[in-house]
Scaffold this motif. Sequence first.
Motif, PDB file in Angstrom:
ATOM      1  N   GLU A  92      79.876  46.094   1.928  1.00 20.88           N
ATOM      2  CA  GLU A  92      80.615  46.166   3.186  1.00 20.88           C
ATOM      3  C   GLU A  92      81.450  44.906   3.367  1.00 20.88           C
ATOM      4  N   ASP A  93      82.632  45.085   3.917  1.00 23.79           N
ATOM      5  CA  ASP A  93      83.438  43.962   4.368  1.00 23.79           C
ATOM      6  C   ASP A  93      83.978  44.329   5.753  1.00 23.79           C
ATOM      7  N   GLU A  94      84.872  43.517   6.284  1.00 25.86           N
ATOM      8  CA  GLU A  94      85.378  43.765   7.637  1.00 25.86           C
ATOM      9  C   GLU A  94      86.141  45.082   7.737  1.00 25.86           C
ATOM     10  N   ALA A  95      86.837  45.447   6.670  1.00 27.05           N
ATOM     11  CA  ALA A  95      87.666  46.655   6.696  1.00 27.05           C
ATOM     12  C   ALA A  95      86.878  47.945   6.500  1.00 27.05           C
ATOM     13  N   TYR A  99      83.640  50.056   3.787  1.00 25.13           N
ATOM     14  CA  TYR A  99      82.559  50.106   2.803  1.00 25.13           C
ATOM     15  C   TYR A  99      83.110  50.531   1.446  1.00 25.13           C
ATOM     16  N   LYS A 139      86.468  51.609   7.835  1.00 28.80           N
ATOM     17  CA  LYS A 139      85.813  51.823   9.131  1.00 28.80           C
ATOM     18  C   LYS A 139      86.831  52.367  10.121  1.00 28.80           C
TER      19      LYS A 139
END
Length: 142
Positions: free
Chosen positions: A44-47, A49, A130
């Motif tokens: 996962e990152d801010e933008a 999965y 997301k």
Amino acid sequence: MSNISRYDPFSLDGVPDLFQGLFRPLRAAGVETQAASVRVDVTEDEAGYTVKAEMPGVEKKDIDVKIEGNLVSIAAKVERGGELKEGERVVRRERYSGSVSRAFTLAAEIDDEKASVQYKDGVLTLTLPKRAAGARKRLEIN
């Protein structure tokens, strides 16, 4: 001469032997068989999965990916060639044939319109952005 030991009816010493084969793969005719499963790595990152699923030997047309909110479902039909040449017989068969599936939920909802899927070298890679949090609507109390 033998050693004398006291018997304890509440001892748990023999319990591991009792369940020795309970959680191991099934044995059939001396061959260990185990149902295939889809193994995944999720990052996962801010933008969004990234999901990498191992699916060796599966054809692209036999893979089905569904996204509903934050639920991700991966299913595939696994077929292994069963053709034998004349005079051949199967001595041992360990490769799985049938269907496999895996479903899991993620912490945030997925924007399924921007999601993408790639399948290369037996690895299915899902890029799942997301969904942007919409402005919450405040309801007025009458």
